[in-house]
Motif scaffolding. Structure first.
Motif, PDB file in Angstrom:
ATOM      1  N   GLY A 245       0.808  -1.209   0.000  1.00 35.40           N
ATOM      2  CA  GLY A 245       0.000   0.000   0.000  1.00 35.40           C
ATOM      3  C   GLY A 245       0.841   1.257   0.000  1.00 35.40           C
ATOM      4  N   ASN A 246       0.161   2.378  -0.120  1.00 31.70           N
ATOM      5  CA  ASN A 246       0.795   3.702  -0.120  1.00 31.70           C
ATOM      6  C   ASN A 246       0.581   4.403   1.212  1.00 31.70           C
ATOM      7  OD1 ASN A 246       1.882   3.834  -2.761  1.00 31.70           O
ATOM      8  ND2 ASN A 246      -0.150   4.224  -3.617  1.00 31.70           N
ATOM      9  N   PRO A 247       1.585   5.172   1.666  1.00 36.09           N
ATOM     10  CA  PRO A 247       2.935   5.322   1.129  1.00 36.09           C
ATOM     11  C   PRO A 247       3.761   4.029   1.222  1.00 36.09           C
ATOM     12  CG  PRO A 247       2.390   7.162   2.568  1.00 36.09           C
ATOM     13  CD  PRO A 247       1.343   6.120   2.776  1.00 36.09           C
ATOM     14  N   ILE A 248       4.787   3.944   0.388  1.00 31.31           N
ATOM     15  CA  ILE A 248       5.609   2.743   0.335  1.00 31.31           C
ATOM     16  C   ILE A 248       6.489   2.626   1.567  1.00 31.31           C
ATOM     17  CG2 ILE A 248       7.423   1.555  -0.955  1.00 31.31           C
ATOM     18  CD1 ILE A 248       6.368   3.090  -3.460  1.00 31.31           C
ATOM     19  N   VAL A 249       7.183   3.710   1.906  1.00 35.93           N
ATOM     20  CA  VAL A 249       8.121   3.738   3.019  1.00 35.93           C
ATOM     21  C   VAL A 249       7.445   4.428   4.198  1.00 35.93           C
ATOM     22  CG1 VAL A 249      10.403   4.484   3.808  1.00 35.93           C
ATOM     23  CG2 VAL A 249      10.048   3.832   1.416  1.00 35.93           C
ATOM     24  N   ARG A 250       7.421   3.763   5.354  1.00 34.39           N
ATOM     25  CA  ARG A 250       6.693   4.295   6.502  1.00 34.39           C
ATOM     26  C   ARG A 250       7.567   4.524   7.725  1.00 34.39           C
ATOM     27  NH1 ARG A 250       0.934   3.504   5.995  1.00 34.39           N
ATOM     28  NH2 ARG A 250       0.473   2.740   3.892  1.00 34.39           N
ATOM     29  N   HIS A 251       8.811   4.082   7.675  1.00 36.73           N
ATOM     30  CA  HIS A 251       9.681   4.229   8.848  1.00 36.73           C
ATOM     31  C   HIS A 251      10.499   5.520   8.808  1.00 36.73           C
ATOM     32  CE1 HIS A 251      12.291   2.269   5.843  1.00 36.73           C
ATOM     33  NE2 HIS A 251      13.294   2.866   6.459  1.00 36.73           N
ATOM     34  N   VAL A 252      10.428   6.241   7.694  1.00 38.46           N
ATOM     35  CA  VAL A 252      11.155   7.491   7.546  1.00 38.46           C
ATOM     36  C   VAL A 252      10.401   8.312   6.502  1.00 38.46           C
ATOM     37  CG1 VAL A 252      12.675   6.585   5.731  1.00 38.46           C
ATOM     38  CG2 VAL A 252      13.449   8.502   7.145  1.00 38.46           C
ATOM     39  N   PHE A 253      10.493   9.629   6.573  1.00 35.38           N
ATOM     40  CA  PHE A 253       9.832  10.473   5.581  1.00 35.38           C
ATOM     41  C   PHE A 253      10.711  10.576   4.333  1.00 35.38           C
ATOM     42  CE2 PHE A 253       7.713  11.901   9.476  1.00 35.38           C
ATOM     43  CZ  PHE A 253       6.379  11.821   9.065  1.00 35.38           C
ATOM     44  N   THR A 254      10.101  10.338   3.181  1.00 38.59           N
ATOM     45  CA  THR A 254      10.818  10.315   1.910  1.00 38.59           C
ATOM     46  C   THR A 254      10.124  11.224   0.910  1.00 38.59           C
ATOM     47  OG1 THR A 254       9.541   8.366   1.255  1.00 38.59           O
ATOM     48  CG2 THR A 254      11.724   7.982   2.226  1.00 38.59           C
ATOM     49  N   SER A 255      10.876  11.761  -0.037  1.00 39.30           N
ATOM     50  CA  SER A 255      10.306  12.730  -0.977  1.00 39.30           C
ATOM     51  C   SER A 255      11.022  12.655  -2.319  1.00 39.30           C
ATOM     52  CB  SER A 255      10.445  14.144  -0.407  1.00 39.30           C
ATOM     53  OG  SER A 255      11.804  14.443  -0.144  1.00 39.30           O
ATOM     54  N   ASP A 256      10.405  13.266  -3.332  1.00 42.48           N
ATOM     55  CA  ASP A 256      11.050  13.504  -4.634  1.00 42.48           C
ATOM     56  C   ASP A 256      11.654  12.233  -5.234  1.00 42.48           C
ATOM     57  OD1 ASP A 256      10.476  16.263  -4.469  1.00 42.48           O
ATOM     58  OD2 ASP A 256      12.270  16.602  -3.268  1.00 42.48           O
ATOM     59  N   PRO A 257      10.833  11.229  -5.561  1.00 43.07           N
ATOM     60  CA  PRO A 257      11.400   9.971  -6.059  1.00 43.07           C
ATOM     61  C   PRO A 257      11.937  10.072  -7.483  1.00 43.07           C
ATOM     62  CG  PRO A 257       9.015   9.928  -6.227  1.00 43.07           C
ATOM     63  CD  PRO A 257       9.367  11.196  -5.494  1.00 43.07           C
ATOM     64  N   CYS A 258      12.950   9.281  -7.753  1.00 46.55           N
ATOM     65  CA  CYS A 258      13.339   8.943  -9.124  1.00 46.55           C
ATOM     66  C   CYS A 258      13.607   7.450  -9.134  1.00 46.55           C
ATOM     67  CB  CYS A 258      14.532   9.748  -9.616  1.00 46.55           C
ATOM     68  SG  CYS A 258      16.118   9.345  -8.854  1.00 46.55           S
ATOM     69  N   ALA A 259      13.583   6.830 -10.312  1.00 49.05           N
ATOM     70  CA  ALA A 259      13.634   5.373 -10.362  1.00 49.05           C
ATOM     71  C   ALA A 259      14.392   4.893 -11.584  1.00 49.05           C
ATOM     72  CB  ALA A 259      12.214   4.802 -10.372  1.00 49.05           C
ATOM     73  N   LEU A 260      15.018   3.719 -11.450  1.00 48.33           N
ATOM     74  CA  LEU A 260      15.620   3.027 -12.585  1.00 48.33           C
ATOM     75  C   LEU A 260      15.549   1.530 -12.338  1.00 48.33           C
ATOM     76  CD1 LEU A 260      18.703   1.804 -11.929  1.00 48.33           C
ATOM     77  CD2 LEU A 260      19.304   4.205 -12.033  1.00 48.33           C
ATOM     78  N   VAL A 261      15.671   0.760 -13.432  1.00 47.36           N
ATOM     79  CA  VAL A 261      15.681  -0.695 -13.353  1.00 47.36           C
ATOM     80  C   VAL A 261      17.072  -1.184 -13.732  1.00 47.36           C
ATOM     81  CG1 VAL A 261      14.690  -2.833 -14.252  1.00 47.36           C
ATOM     82  CG2 VAL A 261      13.231  -0.825 -13.911  1.00 47.36           C
ATOM     83  N   HIS A 262      17.630  -2.057 -12.877  1.00 49.35           N
ATOM     84  CA  HIS A 262      18.953  -2.625 -13.127  1.00 49.35           C
ATOM     85  C   HIS A 262      18.937  -4.082 -12.685  1.00 49.35           C
ATOM     86  CE1 HIS A 262      23.287  -3.108 -13.323  1.00 49.35           C
ATOM     87  NE2 HIS A 262      23.294  -3.501 -12.060  1.00 49.35           N
TER      88      HIS A 262
END
Length: 313
Positions: free
Chosen positions: A9-26
């Motif tokens: 579910g959303n938000p994905i990360v709940r143990h720390v506040f996170t912002s401004d995502p970027c993503a890549l696949v490797h």
């Protein structure tokens, strides 16, 4: 130190506040890079001293890889980990990071490099790639020295690399084959109500430029057949998010589906300066336009993790 967790579910990360995502696949694994919102409860301002990295093979089981980069890893910077972008090229990973410059007033964009997606990353240049005086010369419309934030990068099919960024006005420049130097002038991109948070990607011959649109920020997007434009505005892709006035889009294909990452202020004590990353599915219409993203609390479904025989990235 790495830490594993399950994200349902959303938000994905709940143990720390996170912002401004970027993503890549490797290597058939999704990597998501974020800022870390450290503002105390009730503090009306950003406190951003480091970036974080998370990865998953299946969108359910995640690994937190710690802090692969800090603004102070650039000897010429004093701090402020604004929205960034990581790309892979030639077996190396390049991190385009906006920070506060120590000697040139305003924000600047540096480039860090690593041989691994989880770092550690080091300064690839020893100096800033973009500084505020460069965009002042290109016709800045801001008076607060924050032109040069939120970079996004596209390595095109012909190998040419493009950098887009900006705040109040969108800028575009080509990068040299080294990926750490400019290769030409800075151009201004004509987009309606551009705020910040640009994201560039390409699919089926179309270039898509998503960005923070108006204030409070929705995500709008434009399309073009040419990376130099003209860009045709297509409307709103994502509406104003819960309990937060900003947004920053990241779009990625993984395991045969397209996904839209963003942040909101939905966690307890969350808000404008205590944000959390989320992910929902992204869908294309037959004509190439994008359907408006449906933001959900359920988030995305888990996918089968790839085995050593491969499978879709």
């Amino acid at each position: 130190m790495e830490q594993t967790f399950t994200a349902a579910g959303n938000p994905i990360v709940r143990h720390v506040f996170t912002s401004d995502p970027c993503a890549l696949v490797h290597d058939r694994r999704l990597y998501v890079y974020t800022g870390r919102d450290e503002a105390p409860i009730g503090h009306d301002g950003y406190v951003l001293t480091e970036w974080l990295c998370f990865s998953t093979p299946d969108l359910l089981h995640w690994t937190a890889h710690g802090v692969p980069l800090r603004p102070t890893d650039f000897a010429w910077a004093t701090g402020d980990a604004y929205a960034s972008k990581v790309v892979e090229h030639g077996g190396r990973f390049y991190w385009y990071a906006p920070v506060t410059h120590a000697t040139i007033p305003g924000k600047a964009i540096g480039v860090a490099v690593s041989d691994r997606p989880t770092g550690p990353f080091r300064d690839a240049r020893g100096s800033a790639l973009i500084t505020n005086d460069m965009t002042s010369a290109a016709g800045s419309v801001r008076a607060d020295d924050k032109d040069d934030i939120d970079p996004t990068v596209l390595i095109d099919d012909d190998g040419q690399t493009h950098l887009f960024w900006g705040n109040g006005r969108c800028y575009h420049a080509r990068l040299a084959p080294s990926l750490v130097d400019l290769d030409g002038p800075i151009a201004v991109v004509d987009l309606p109500d551009f705020a910040e948070g640009a994201h560039i990607h390409k699919r089926d011959g179309w270039y898509y430029l998503a960005y923070g649109y108006q204030n409070p920020e929705k995500v709008g997007y434009a399309m073009s057949r040419d990376v130099d434009g003209p860009w045709e505005f297509q409307g709103v892709l994502n509406d104003v998010v819960e309990n937060c006035e900003t947004n920053r889009a990241a779009i990625v294909d993984f395991r045969g589906k397209s996904y839209f990452l963003y942040h909101n202020g939905a966690l307890p004590t969350g808000g404008n300066h205590r944000r959390s990353i989320c992910m929902d599915e992204l869908h294309y219409n037959p004509d190439g336009t994008l359907r408006r993203v449906v933001m959900t609390a359920a988030g995305v479904a888990a996918v089968a993790a790839a085995d050593e025989r491969g499978g879709p990235p």
